[in-house]
Structures are given as structure tokens and as C-alpha cells.
Design a protein around this motif. Structure first.
Motif: not given
Length: 367
Positions: A221, A250, A254, A355
Motif C-alpha cells: 500500500w 499509508s 490503507s 491490494p
């Protein structure tokens, strides 16, 4: 299971997005079970964490085992964390991490797309494998990775593993035999020497899983957000403070895990903290969906990417060291671009929020 809890179980990210504007920061999932993310509630919950029970994950306990340190409670949990903590001290492993990162970057095919999350998982598994076993054993780690992918490699597999045959283990006897042999012959045999034989398998599997899956997601991420922010990659080559802020942002936007495990009171009330929602709360963060490394520090209970209370991740500093080292080495040695899919919806792999496999990295040598 009622409709709310069914949506929570089957469409987690979509469900979380649908409730993020709830100002109270809590949702009733069913009678005596709540999803919470208000920072005041989170801060109080983590302060009183020792007084609560921590029921095992219905998804992960059949994989990691009922004796995993992740579900133990009380003095037993404290003793196990004390035993395992020295193995996870970040300052012991800088040279090892440098070596493993340089090797993995050298193996990247120049100009050809590589699955970003797949690459970071392979690298972080190599690192924790060397830490746990003392030697490189790619054959064993590949077998371990395939075993995980068969159960967590897609949301469908995870749900089938959790709901179609509940209550059964998902152990692989041959893999377990290989893991135990490697742990017992490690030099030094740190785990085998200090753990009861009947608990060794569960702790080895837990360390390998927890020691690479979320670190890999967080690293991937971070690379994603750097690619999405024009000019940031070049700035990071000369600004360590900005790198740390970029990693933190980040981790906020995420987080490597959407939830922080269940807590249960003596009377059976279950509370599930949501990292994902706490980090996107508009009352806590201005423009919460915008990636901004210059943000001010959040209030207590507003940022906990590695969990909190007595269950906070003991490998936090090791994970941050790995993320920092991998990102820095990538930026110094390669020019990175991502072949982004139409949607970068997170893929849930058990507790980890990675991801999607379609997000690929193209790395070319710097001139």
C-alpha cells in the motif's frame, strides 16, 4: 445470523464504507455484539484490555491453531509474549533485512509487470522465515505460502473455509512436519528450546503468518500511494522524516488489517474494533479519504494500525523497519510505476487487507 451481521461477514469493506458516517462510531451487529471505532471508545477499550477476553478468530484459529499466542489470555498470554519478544527486536535484523531486500530487488525482471502484493509477500515471508528458522528455506516457505493461498487467497476461499466446514482444522500434516523439523534444527533453536512441544507448531505458524502477511500488505500500500502522488518518490530519496510520515499516512488510509480482533466482557458482550473506520472518521481527520503525509498526529484511539492494548503487535517496530527498508531500496535502485486496475478495492486475506492481485509493479533500473 441477522442481515447486518451477514453483510458484515460477506461484504466487509462495502459494509464498513456504508457505516463510516455514523457519528457515534458504533454499530450493533447483533444482540450483544458491537462494531466500534470512536476514538474515545477505542482509547478506553485499550486501557482496560487486560480485563477482557480475546476470543479466537473463526477464520484464522483453524489455521493457526487454538494454542496460538494470538488467542491466549491472562498470564499465559503475557508469558508467551515475553518469550517471543526478543525474537522480534527490530535492531537485531537491519543487516539481514538489507540482504534479503537487495536479493529480492535484484530478482525483479526489468520492465516486466510483477504482482505488487505477491512480491511483497514473498519478500516479507523470506525475512520472517530467516528470523524464525535461522536459515533460508525457499522450498518450505513456498509450501507454506501455497497452503495459505488455498485457504485465504480469495474472499470466496476464505468464506468457504470459514462457513462450509466450521469447527475443523485446516492443518497440513506434511507441512507441519516440515515446519517442526526446521524449527527444531534451527541454530540457535530459539523457539524449540523455550516452548512446550505441544505448542510449537501453533507458534511457528502464527509467527510466519503474522510476521509477513500484514507487513507485506502495508509495504504494498505504501508503494501504491507513493505512485499515486506525483513527485513524492523523488522527495523521499532525501527526506527520512517525510518517508516516515508517508508510511504512517499509508497505514492510516490503507491499514494492513480492517479489524483489530474481538474483545469480550465477562458477561459475554463482544466488541470488535474497526481500524479501517477509525482511520477514516471525518470528525477525527480532515478530508479522511485524501492521502496527505503532512497530517497532524491524531488523538489517542484515532490511529492503531498495529492494534492496541495488550494485543498490540509485538512485531510493530520490525514491521516498520521492513517497510522503510524495502521502500527506500526500491526507490534508490528502481524506477517504479504501477499498472493500476480500474478499481483498487482491497483484497481481504483473513485479517489482512492487501491490494488486489491485478495491481502490478513495473520496475526499471535507474540510470
Amino acid at each position: 445470523m441477522n442481515r447486518t451481521e451477514l453483510r458484515f461477514a460477506l461484504q466487509l469493506i462495502g459494509f464498513l464504507d456504508s457505516v463510516e458516517d455514523f457519528e457515534d462510531g458504533l454499530v450493533k451487529l447483533r444482540e450483544r455484539r458491537w462494531l466500534v471505532w470512536h476514538p474515545d471508545v477505542m482509547a478506553a477499550l485499550f486501557r482496560h484490555d487486560r480485563e477482557l477476553h480475546h476470543p479466537p478468530s473463526r477464520t484464522l484459529s483453524p489455521l493457526l491453531g487454538n494454542r496460538s499466542v494470538l488467542w491466549l489470555d491472562g498470564e499465559e498470554h503475557t508469558a508467551y509474549r515475553r518469550t517471543l519478544a526478543p525474537m522480534l527486536r527490530a535492531n537485531r535484523y537491519q543487516a539481514l533485512i538489507d540482504e534479503m531486500v537487495e536479493r529480492s530487488i535484484a530478482e525483479l525482471p526489468s520492465g516486466d509487470p510483477v504482482g505488487l502484493a505477491t512480491w511483497t509477500r514473498k519478500l516479507t515471508l523470506r525475512i520472517i522465515g530467516r528470523i524464525v528458522f535461522g536459515v533460508a528455506d525457499d522450498e518450505l516457505l513456498t509450501a507454506f505460502s501455497r497452503w495459505l493461498d488455498r485457504r485465504l487467497g480469495s474472499r470466496v476461499r476464505t468464506l468457504a473455509h470459514r462457513y462450509l466446514t466450521p469447527g475443523t482444522t485446516r492443518f497440513d500434516p506434511h507441512l507441519d512436519q516440515m515446519l517442526l523439523h526446521r524449527a527444531k534444527t534451527a541454530e540457535p533453536p530459539a523457539l524449540a528450546a523455550c516452548l512446550p512441544p505441544e505448542d510449537l507448531r501453533d507458534q511457528v505458524v502464527s509467527l510466519l503468518f503474522a510476521g509477513h502477511e500484514t507487513t507485506a500488505s502495508a509495504t504494498a500500500w505504501t508503494v501504491y500511494w507513493i505512485d499515486r502522488t506525483p513527485g513524492l518518490a523523488e522527495q523521499l530519496l532525501t527526506d527520512d522524516r517525510l518517508l516516515d510520515a508517508t508510511i504512517a499516512e499509508s497505514l492510516r488510509l490503507s491499514p494492513p488489517a480492517a479489524l483489530a480482533g474481538n474483545r469480550m466482557s465477562d458477561d459475554g458482550m463482544v466488541i470488535t474494533p474497526s481500524i479501517y473506520l477509525a482511520h477514516r472518521r471525518a470528525a477525527t481527520y480532515d478530508n479522511p479519504h485524501v492521502f496527505d503525509p503532512t497530517r497532524k498526529p491524531p488523538p489517542p484511539g484515532g490511529f492503531f494500525p498495529f492494534g492496541g492494548g495488550v494485543r498490540h503487535c509485538p512485531g510493530k517496530e520490525l514491521a516498520l523497519l521492513e517497510i522503510r527498508t524495502i521502500v527506500t531500496a526500491l526507490l534508490r535502485h528502481r524506477r517504479i510505476s504501477l499498472t493500476a486496475p480500474r478499481s483498487c478495492t482491497p483484497q481481504l486475506r483473513g485479517a489482512a487487507m492487501a491490494p488486489p492481485p491485478s495491481l502490478a509493479m513495473v520496475a526499471t533500473c535507474r540510470r
